[in-house]
Design an enzyme around this catalytic site. Structure first.
Site, mmCIF file in Angstrom:
data_model
loop_
_atom_site.group_PDB
_atom_site.id
_atom_site.type_symbol
_atom_site.label_atom_id
_atom_site.label_comp_id
_atom_site.label_asym_id
_atom_site.label_seq_id
_atom_site.Cartn_x
_atom_site.Cartn_y
_atom_site.Cartn_z
ATOM 1 N N HIS B 163 0.866 -1.173 0.000
ATOM 2 C CA HIS B 163 0.000 0.000 0.000
ATOM 3 C C HIS B 163 0.901 1.220 0.000
ATOM 4 C CE1 HIS B 163 -3.677 2.337 0.921
ATOM 5 N NE2 HIS B 163 -2.792 3.165 1.411
ATOM 6 N N CYS B 164 0.814 2.014 -1.023
ATOM 7 C CA CYS B 164 1.719 3.149 -1.160
ATOM 8 C C CYS B 164 1.002 4.437 -0.788
ATOM 9 C CB CYS B 164 2.225 3.234 -2.595
ATOM 10 S SG CYS B 164 3.470 4.506 -2.830
ATOM 11 N N PRO B 165 1.379 5.070 0.333
ATOM 12 C CA PRO B 165 0.708 6.325 0.685
ATOM 13 C C PRO B 165 1.065 7.463 -0.272
ATOM 14 C CG PRO B 165 2.433 5.791 2.279
ATOM 15 C CD PRO B 165 2.339 4.645 1.339
#
Lengths: 153, 382
Positions: B163-165
């Site tokens: 999950h890439c913020p």
């Protein structure tokens, strides 16, 4: 008593579903098990169902094939920053359309006459091929299910 | 009783936000994504405003043109990564969940009361390796191989990477190539701007015409931003190039699934770097199986049989399936062994991405990096 029994059967005859699961033995490619589900033993011939699943599998193999055409599509799309997909359908989408046409045709020709309904796997997240059956158990019921449309969810 | 037509995205479970009537799908926290946009657009604007006029005149007008094209490509890839469905697996409908439950009960047999039932795992043989498929209690499915549940978005994602913020979304099967293209093109853009920054500053130092103080300050700021961005973005690109060549996901790399400790090798790798790269980057573009824009009927009357109040506002999509912890079959018998599944449904089996980052590893294909830089890479990857 007979009326009560019939009513009981009618109330118990909810749509039950049979699910054919994914076959992951070849990796993450989309493929469904060709093992015949025992719940459908009396409803449909083994060969017909296996044929349907095998054909579906072959369509998915073709959709996911990595070869000349997919490279071309990939490179062209990348060069245009994938904007080309706004106007053009991907190969996979074309195959999915073909598959839903096939599913419909199979339903009309083979499954509806036997009181079954085949659901396109794409509607279930490509996880299962589901067969719904209508089980109205009136004593004189024929193999065709007149209330097929209402049976389906 | 009024029925109205709603789009399916309004009723989707999970913690995503949707825009443009379901066309855009992102995670809930978008703050860092706006920061990414600001940094890229801001730095490039400064570059175009302060440096390009000089470079276009004194070197070549092709320089700003190429920079503009590269900039547009970077933005397109970023938006594509952020806005698309990463490969979310839709949750099982009640009948499917029930069917799976029954299969599990049948497989477990009779569990003595008081004893915990065995963990829900299916073994599958892929390419002569045994791969364990775990059961997801939230989505009520056995996760396909390489899928994982993202606790931030509360979805199972196929070929889950991380999950890439920074992009405000999960990176999974459908958008991994866009993510990679984004980091790659951003690396190139950063190097490009950095190079021409240096050239500009050098050319100004030995001037024919003199430079205003303010412009020199701006150039120095750009150089600084580029310098730090360079190491992290280029490092990240290198890391993902390494992963792609081995056909691994960040998730698998972190968990050490194929690190060889148990003599388990990656069953998905073709053992050939070119083939692996081709599969990941040039493979088919998978369509979304999450029907977001389909229409469905919705009952706006509150019926007595509903287990939980459905919310009708589009900003809070909660579906009934998330409220029930065990599938309730609406006929004569509810299986008594649904109770262990209620007890066990509290645990989620996917590690959230904001846990302790692992010890930094130096990927062999990347340019020589120190451990400190590798840790920046890892931090950025989360």
């Amino acid at each position: 008593v007979f009326h009560n029994l019939q009513e009981l059967r009618h109330s118990a005859s909810l749509v039950t579903k049979v699910f054919v699961q994914r076959d992951y033995s070849e990796g993450t490619v989309c493929r469904f098990q060709t093992k015949f589900p025992s719940e459908l033993d009396n409803r449909i011939e083994r060969t017909l169902l296996e044929e349907t699943v095998k054909t579906l599998n072959s369509y998915y193999v073709e959709a996911e094939k990595i070869g000349g055409q997919s490279y071309l599509e990939g490179c062209l799309a990348c060069a245009t920053a994938y904007i080309v997909f706004l106007c053009m359908e991907t190969r996979y989408e074309k195959m999915l359309k073909k598959i839903s046409g096939y599913v419909q045709e199979q339903n009309e020709k083979i499954y509806a006459p036997r009181g079954l309904l085949l659901t396109d796997p794409v509607e279930r997240g490509m996880r299962v091929v589901s067969f719904s059956e209508c089980s109205f158990t009136f004593p004189h019921v024929s193999s065709s299910c007149p209330h097929l449309r209402e049976c389906v969810q | 009783m009024i029925t109205r037509k709603v789009r399916k995205w309004e009723k989707l479970p999970g913690k995503n936000t949707f825009c443009c009537d379901g066309r855009v799908m992102m995670a809930r926290q978008k703050g860092v994504f706006y920061l990414t946009l600001f940094l890229i657009v801001g730095t490039c604007s400064l570059f175009f405003a302060f440096e390009c006029p000089y470079l276009a005149v004194h070197l070549s007008p092709a320089i700003p043109v190429f920079a503009a094209l590269l900039f547009l490509f970077v933005i397109a890839m970023l938006l594509r990564t952020s806005f698309s469905d990463p490969g979310v697996l839709p949750r099982a409908l009640p009948e499917e969940a029930t069917f799976i439950e029954m299969e599990i009960e049948a497989a477990n047999g009779n569990v003595p009361t008081g004893q915990r039932p065995p963990p829900r795992i299916r073994n599958v043989q892929i390419n002569n390796q045994i791969v364990k498929l775990k059961y997801c209690y939230t989505c009520k499915i056995f996760r396909p191989p390489r899928a994982s549940h993202c606790s931030i978005c509360d979805n199972c994602v196929d070929r889950f990477d991380h999950h890439c913020p920074w992009v405000g979304n999960c990176v999974g099967k459908r958008n991994y190539r866009f993510f990679y293209m984004f980091t790659l093109s951003l690396s190139l853009l950063t190097i490009y701007i950095f190079t021409f920054d240096i050239i500009h500053v050098v050319m100004r130092k030995y001037p024919v015409s003199h430079l205003s103080n303010q412009k020199e300050q701006t150039c120095r700021r750009i150089v600084l931003v580029c310098f730090f961005t360079l190491w992290s973005v280029v490092g990240l690109t290198g890391f993902h190039t390494y992963l792609i060549s081995l056909n691994q996901t960040t998730n698998e790399d972190i968990k050490g699934s194929w690190s060889g400790k148990n003599r388990v090798q990656n069953p998905y790798s073709h053992k050939n770097i070119i083939k692996n790269c081709c599969e990941v980057l040039c493979g088919p573009v998978y369509p979304s199986v999450l029907d977001r824009r389909g229409l469905m009927q919705e009952d706006s009357s509150v019926s007595a049989t509903s287990a939980a109040p459905s919310s009708f506002s589009s900003s809070n999509p909660v579906s009934q399936t998330t409220k029930t912890t065990a599938p309730l079959i609406p006929n004569e018998h509810t299986p008594d062994d649904a109770k262990p599944s209620i007890a066990a449904s509290a645990e989620t089996s996917a590690p959230p991405k904001d846990e302790v980052p692992p010890a930094p590893k130096v990927p062999p294909l990347a340019s020589p990096e120190t451990d400190a830089e590798a840790s920046i890479v890892k931090d950025k990857a989360h």
